[in-house]
Write a protein that holds these residues in place. Structure first.
Motif, PDB file in Angstrom:
ATOM      1  N   MET A   1       4.688 -33.020  38.940  1.00  0.00           N
ATOM      2  CA  MET A   1       4.948 -31.668  39.193  1.00  0.00           C
ATOM      3  C   MET A   1       6.497 -31.301  39.013  1.00  0.00           C
ATOM      4  O   MET A   1       7.325 -31.971  39.520  1.00  0.00           O
ATOM      5  N   SER A   2       6.831 -30.176  38.581  1.00  0.00           N
ATOM      6  CA  SER A   2       8.336 -30.067  38.252  1.00  0.00           C
ATOM      7  C   SER A   2       8.753 -29.706  39.794  1.00  0.00           C
ATOM      8  O   SER A   2       8.246 -29.009  40.659  1.00  0.00           O
ATOM      9  N   LYS A   3      10.132 -30.075  39.834  1.00  0.00           N
ATOM     10  CA  LYS A   3      10.724 -29.700  41.333  1.00  0.00           C
ATOM     11  C   LYS A   3      11.502 -28.371  41.212  1.00  0.00           C
ATOM     12  O   LYS A   3      12.070 -27.985  42.421  1.00  0.00           O
ATOM     13  N   PHE A   4      11.701 -27.735  40.375  1.00  0.00           N
ATOM     14  CA  PHE A   4      12.578 -26.721  40.055  1.00  0.00           C
ATOM     15  C   PHE A   4      11.938 -25.325  39.728  1.00  0.00           C
ATOM     16  O   PHE A   4      12.566 -24.208  39.889  1.00  0.00           O
ATOM     17  N   ASN A   5      10.678 -25.391  39.615  1.00  0.00           N
ATOM     18  CA  ASN A   5       9.981 -24.053  39.370  1.00  0.00           C
ATOM     19  C   ASN A   5       9.102 -23.668  40.382  1.00  0.00           C
ATOM     20  O   ASN A   5       8.428 -22.623  40.098  1.00  0.00           O
ATOM     21  N   ARG A   6       9.068 -24.189  41.596  1.00  0.00           N
ATOM     22  CA  ARG A   6       8.284 -23.798  42.488  1.00  0.00           C
ATOM     23  C   ARG A   6       8.688 -22.417  43.069  1.00  0.00           C
ATOM     24  O   ARG A   6       7.644 -21.927  43.696  1.00  0.00           O
ATOM     25  N   ALA A   7       9.857 -21.975  43.078  1.00  0.00           N
ATOM     26  CA  ALA A   7      10.032 -20.786  43.724  1.00  0.00           C
ATOM     27  C   ALA A   7       9.584 -19.482  42.798  1.00  0.00           C
ATOM     28  O   ALA A   7       9.429 -18.538  43.276  1.00  0.00           O
ATOM     29  N   SER A   8       9.478 -19.893  41.525  1.00  0.00           N
ATOM     30  CA  SER A   8       9.066 -18.855  40.634  1.00  0.00           C
ATOM     31  C   SER A   8       7.591 -18.527  40.460  1.00  0.00           C
ATOM     32  O   SER A   8       6.855 -19.498  40.889  1.00  0.00           O
ATOM     33  N   SER A   9       7.205 -17.466  40.554  1.00  0.00           N
ATOM     34  CA  SER A   9       5.735 -17.073  40.483  1.00  0.00           C
ATOM     35  C   SER A   9       5.465 -16.280  39.384  1.00  0.00           C
ATOM     36  O   SER A   9       6.384 -15.593  38.654  1.00  0.00           O
ATOM     37  N   THR A  10       4.158 -16.157  38.918  1.00  0.00           N
ATOM     38  CA  THR A  10       3.671 -15.442  37.781  1.00  0.00           C
ATOM     39  C   THR A  10       4.218 -13.658  38.289  1.00  0.00           C
ATOM     40  O   THR A  10       4.013 -12.943  37.177  1.00  0.00           O
ATOM     41  N   GLY A  11       4.421 -13.505  39.301  1.00  0.00           N
ATOM     42  CA  GLY A  11       4.713 -11.949  39.886  1.00  0.00           C
ATOM     43  C   GLY A  11       5.964 -11.605  39.349  1.00  0.00           C
ATOM     44  O   GLY A  11       6.223 -10.149  39.659  1.00  0.00           O
ATOM     45  N   VAL A  12       6.887 -12.679  39.262  1.00  0.00           N
ATOM     46  CA  VAL A  12       8.157 -12.121  39.057  1.00  0.00           C
ATOM     47  C   VAL A  12       8.390 -11.335  37.753  1.00  0.00           C
ATOM     48  O   VAL A  12       7.790 -11.653  36.775  1.00  0.00           O
ATOM     49  N   LEU A  13       9.280 -10.223  37.819  1.00  0.00           N
ATOM     50  CA  LEU A  13       9.484  -9.337  36.788  1.00  0.00           C
ATOM     51  C   LEU A  13      10.732  -9.362  36.241  1.00  0.00           C
ATOM     52  O   LEU A  13      11.657  -9.431  37.017  1.00  0.00           O
ATOM     53  N   SER A  14      10.949  -9.079  34.800  1.00  0.00           N
ATOM     54  CA  SER A  14      12.162  -8.526  34.209  1.00  0.00           C
ATOM     55  C   SER A  14      12.115  -7.518  33.510  1.00  0.00           C
ATOM     56  O   SER A  14      11.015  -6.954  33.333  1.00  0.00           O
ATOM     57  N   PRO A  15      13.057  -6.831  33.082  1.00  0.00           N
ATOM     58  CA  PRO A  15      13.306  -5.452  32.768  1.00  0.00           C
ATOM     59  C   PRO A  15      12.934  -5.256  31.386  1.00  0.00           C
ATOM     60  O   PRO A  15      12.229  -4.018  30.892  1.00  0.00           O
ATOM     61  N   ILE A  16      12.784  -6.371  30.439  1.00  0.00           N
ATOM     62  CA  ILE A  16      12.339  -5.853  29.067  1.00  0.00           C
ATOM     63  C   ILE A  16      10.932  -6.124  28.856  1.00  0.00           C
ATOM     64  O   ILE A  16      10.735  -7.291  28.906  1.00  0.00           O
ATOM     65  N   THR A  17      10.166  -5.002  28.804  1.00  0.00           N
ATOM     66  CA  THR A  17       8.750  -5.226  28.950  1.00  0.00           C
ATOM     67  C   THR A  17       8.143  -5.045  27.318  1.00  0.00           C
ATOM     68  O   THR A  17       8.678  -4.198  26.685  1.00  0.00           O
ATOM     69  N   SER A  18       7.033  -5.705  27.383  1.00  0.00           N
ATOM     70  CA  SER A  18       6.511  -5.769  25.973  1.00  0.00           C
ATOM     71  C   SER A  18       5.006  -5.098  25.909  1.00  0.00           C
ATOM     72  O   SER A  18       4.558  -5.241  27.027  1.00  0.00           O
ATOM     73  N   LEU A  19       4.750  -4.565  24.803  1.00  0.00           N
ATOM     74  CA  LEU A  19       3.360  -4.002  24.707  1.00  0.00           C
ATOM     75  C   LEU A  19       3.031  -4.774  23.224  1.00  0.00           C
ATOM     76  O   LEU A  19       3.370  -4.636  22.371  1.00  0.00           O
ATOM     77  N   ARG A  20       1.689  -5.003  23.484  1.00  0.00           N
ATOM     78  CA  ARG A  20       0.991  -5.865  22.357  1.00  0.00           C
ATOM     79  C   ARG A  20       0.969  -4.905  21.260  1.00  0.00           C
ATOM     80  O   ARG A  20       0.729  -3.473  21.280  1.00  0.00           O
ATOM     81  N   GLY A  21       1.135  -5.236  19.858  1.00  0.00           N
ATOM     82  CA  GLY A  21       0.957  -4.265  18.639  1.00  0.00           C
ATOM     83  C   GLY A  21       1.879  -4.765  17.571  1.00  0.00           C
ATOM     84  O   GLY A  21       2.923  -5.056  18.010  1.00  0.00           O
ATOM     85  N   GLY A  22       1.688  -4.571  16.535  1.00  0.00           N
ATOM     86  CA  GLY A  22       2.408  -4.457  15.285  1.00  0.00           C
ATOM     87  C   GLY A  22       2.684  -5.846  14.698  1.00  0.00           C
ATOM     88  O   GLY A  22       1.956  -6.948  15.285  1.00  0.00           O
ATOM     89  N   ARG A  23       3.549  -5.800  13.711  1.00  0.00           N
ATOM     90  CA  ARG A  23       3.960  -7.139  13.063  1.00  0.00           C
ATOM     91  C   ARG A  23       5.264  -7.385  12.888  1.00  0.00           C
ATOM     92  O   ARG A  23       6.217  -6.424  12.687  1.00  0.00           O
ATOM     93  N   THR A  24       5.830  -8.773  12.874  1.00  0.00           N
ATOM     94  CA  THR A  24       7.092  -8.946  12.463  1.00  0.00           C
ATOM     95  C   THR A  24       7.444  -8.678  11.370  1.00  0.00           C
ATOM     96  O   THR A  24       6.623  -8.641  10.372  1.00  0.00           O
ATOM     97  N   HIS A  25       8.665  -8.703  10.904  1.00  0.00           N
ATOM     98  CA  HIS A  25       9.005  -8.315   9.436  1.00  0.00           C
ATOM     99  C   HIS A  25       8.694  -9.378   8.432  1.00  0.00           C
ATOM    100  O   HIS A  25       8.478  -9.400   7.167  1.00  0.00           O
ATOM    101  N   GLU A  26       7.934 -10.570   8.928  1.00  0.00           N
ATOM    102  CA  GLU A  26       7.419 -11.802   8.241  1.00  0.00           C
ATOM    103  C   GLU A  26       6.046 -11.780   8.497  1.00  0.00           C
ATOM    104  O   GLU A  26       5.591 -12.813   7.964  1.00  0.00           O
ATOM    105  N   GLY A  27       5.342 -10.879   8.684  1.00  0.00           N
ATOM    106  CA  GLY A  27       4.126 -10.861   9.081  1.00  0.00           C
ATOM    107  C   GLY A  27       3.379 -11.471  10.260  1.00  0.00           C
ATOM    108  O   GLY A  27       2.060 -11.773  10.310  1.00  0.00           O
ATOM    109  N   GLY A  28       4.335 -12.046  11.271  1.00  0.00           N
ATOM    110  CA  GLY A  28       3.689 -12.758  12.407  1.00  0.00           C
ATOM    111  C   GLY A  28       3.059 -11.341  13.296  1.00  0.00           C
ATOM    112  O   GLY A  28       3.770 -10.441  13.129  1.00  0.00           O
ATOM    113  N   ASP A  29       2.319 -11.964  14.166  1.00  0.00           N
ATOM    114  CA  ASP A  29       1.704 -10.972  15.153  1.00  0.00           C
ATOM    115  C   ASP A  29       2.876 -10.493  16.138  1.00  0.00           C
ATOM    116  O   ASP A  29       3.692 -11.789  16.491  1.00  0.00           O
ATOM    117  N   GLY A  30       3.099  -9.376  16.243  1.00  0.00           N
ATOM    118  CA  GLY A  30       4.229  -8.787  16.903  1.00  0.00           C
ATOM    119  C   GLY A  30       4.011  -8.236  18.422  1.00  0.00           C
ATOM    120  O   GLY A  30       2.988  -7.852  18.531  1.00  0.00           O
TER     121      GLY A  30
END
Length: 514
Positions: A1-30
């Protein structure tokens, strides 16, 4: 088990938010982003009028204008704070000017009049920028200036217009006198009133008499009146540095004034009054002219102290090192570069750092610069690796390989070990090198190839492990989700947004860096 990630939870948010959809310029799922997130990532890498590898300048600028307009209508207070940060901490002048002008026009078209003046004022932090904004406005929207534009420019003029500013920046299509006549700002005091009147007179060729309250301009006029044959002797005199400084003479103006080369004696007289960035840009010229070691040592000391250089982008130091590789600058540039990366965190535990060296990354950040996004990625990746407790540093493209390094060596040394690896198989690199690390950081433009095994590189890492993507170019679609569930994206050409990573690792939501 990691010693360093216990404080983090899946509920922690950051400001740059993604929405599913589109393609990268090289054809990958974007993954598309919400409007503020898309604007942030584009703005912090956008030099305006510059193409990127996959995006023409006209398309890139149109997308930027659209995003600014949308945010100006929905959250003008956020946009004011963002523009001020973009111009200040992020150090991006042109993008700030464009964002301010486009934001105001969008709001005026929507019959929204409050707060527009603040948008203009937030973008203007150097004395040539009021004229720059008016030039942009009139080229886009015509010569009619709405009151918020006049008043916002006027607010900036009161802060920025000084004698030295007039001596240095009074040029271009909109000179100081033009700006003053168009916006009519009230001077802050009697001396600035004299300056305003003189700037207008100068614009119209009526500048024979300089008021006694303007000693810098009077001293400058005396120097300009000297016969050309006497000017070099003055520069070589013992008190030359003081006389040039009191007259507000920059190295560019002295070069034209002398009508001849800048030799070691001239540079020696100029260096004490030169700005930080001017000294940084002229290291090679100092070497070629034969500036003495004592003077060079003073320049090196200033580079290290960063006095006057707080907003210099990290890439400036790498560019200076490559332009002037002499040993007398190497240590100073290395120390200055490290100081410009203070927000790059010292991460605990084991960290996998992947640096994108695909073909699209070898595009210049600006047509006036030889520095590429690949260079920037190598600088950030190297800094992360050298500061981390235990790091695996990998470069990737269509192939991938680990980069060896020793703790204590410099970023300038380490960046020269990276190569050019072709396409963008990010997920394959993650799968090959992830070995139970506590976190993964990917420095990239996110334009992954589409592959049969899937191209989302964040999916190659267990869901409990944080994956941070540092986006350098700001294309519309990214390579994975972000904003929650231990998947986060930041971006830019400066180090400032790196400060959000420690917040997330401490289990706290990370907000915008402004």
């Amino acid at each position: 088990m990691s010693k360093f990630n216990r404080a983090s939870s899946t509920g922690v948010l950051s400001p740059i938010t993604s929405l599913r959809g589109g393609r990268t310029h090289e054809g990958g799922d974007g993954y598309e982003r919400d409007t503020k997130s898309a604007l942030f990532l584009l703005a912090v890498s956008n030099m305006v009028g510059e193409s990127a590898f996959y995006e023409a300048a006209t398309d890139r600028d149109a997308r930027f204008r659209t995003l600014v307009g949308e945010v100006a209508l929905s959250d003008p207070d956020w946009l004011v704070r963002f523009i001020g940060w973009l111009r200040g901490d992020a150090g991006l002048r042109t993008a700030s000017v464009v964002a301010a002008a486009e934001g105001v026009m969008s709001r005026l078209c929507g019959s929204l009049h409050g707060g527009n003046r603040r948008l203009i004022d937030a973008a203007l932090q150097r004395a040539d920028e009021p004229g720059e904004l008016l030039a942009y406005w009139t080229s886009r929207f015509g010569r009619a200036l709405p009151k918020p534009v006049k008043r916002g420019v006027g607010d900036a003029v009161r802060r920025l217009y000084t004698e030295r500013a007039l001596a240095k920046y009074d040029s271009g299509a909109f000179r100081f006198g033009d700006v003053l006549e168009l916006t009519h700002p009230a001077p802050a005091d009697a001396a600035q009133g004299d300056l305003f009147r003189y700037a207008i007179d100068r614009r119209h060729g009526r500048d024979e008499e300089i008021p006694a309250s303007l000693p810098v301009l009077r001293a400058r006029a005396k120097l300009l009146a000297l016969p050309v044959a006497e000017r070099r002797a003055l520069v070589e005199h013992a008190d030359a540095a003081g006389r040039l400084a009191e007259a507000g003479m920059t190295w560019e103006s002295v070069a034209g004034w002398l009508q001849g080369p800048l030799d070691a004696r001239v540079w020696t007289a100029l260096i004490p009054s030169m700005g930080y960035l001017a000294q940084l840009r002229n290291l090679r010229n100092f070497d070629q002219a034969g500036v003495g070691d004592k003077v060079a040592a003073k320049v090196a000391d200033r580079l290290v102290s960063r006095k006057g250089g707080a907003r210099v982008l990290p890439m400036r130091y790498l560019a200076a090192h490559r332009a002037a590789p002499s040993l007398r600058w190497g240590w100073a540039l290395s120390q200055a570069l490290d100081a410009s990366l203070t927000n790059v965190p010292a991460l605990p535990g084991r960290t996998l750092i992947l640096v994108d060296r695909s073909g699209s990354m070898f595009w210049s950040t600006s047509e006036r610069s030889q520095m590429t996004f690949a260079d920037t990625a190598a600088v950030f990746g190297s800094a992360l690796a050298l500061r981390a407790e235990k790091a695996t540093l990998v470069e990737f493209g269509s192939s991938h390989r680990e980069i060896g390094f020793n703790r204590g060596e410099s970023v300038l040394q380490l960046v020269e070990r990276f190569g050019d690896l072709g396409g963008t198989e990010t997920a394959a690199a993650v799968r090959a090198h992830y070995k139970g690390h506590d976190r993964v950081l990917i420095v990239t433009d996110e334009q992954v190839w589409g592959t049969a095994r899937g191209n989302d590189p964040t999916a190659a890492v267990p869901a409990k492990v944080p994956v941070y993507t540092w986006n350098l170019v700001g294309y519309q679609h990214g390579h994975g989700p972000s904003g929650r569930a231990r998947r986060h994206v930041f971006g830019g050409l400066s180090d400032h947004a790196f400060a959000m990573i420690p917040l997330i690792e401490a289990g706290r939501n990370a907000d915008w860096p402004f």
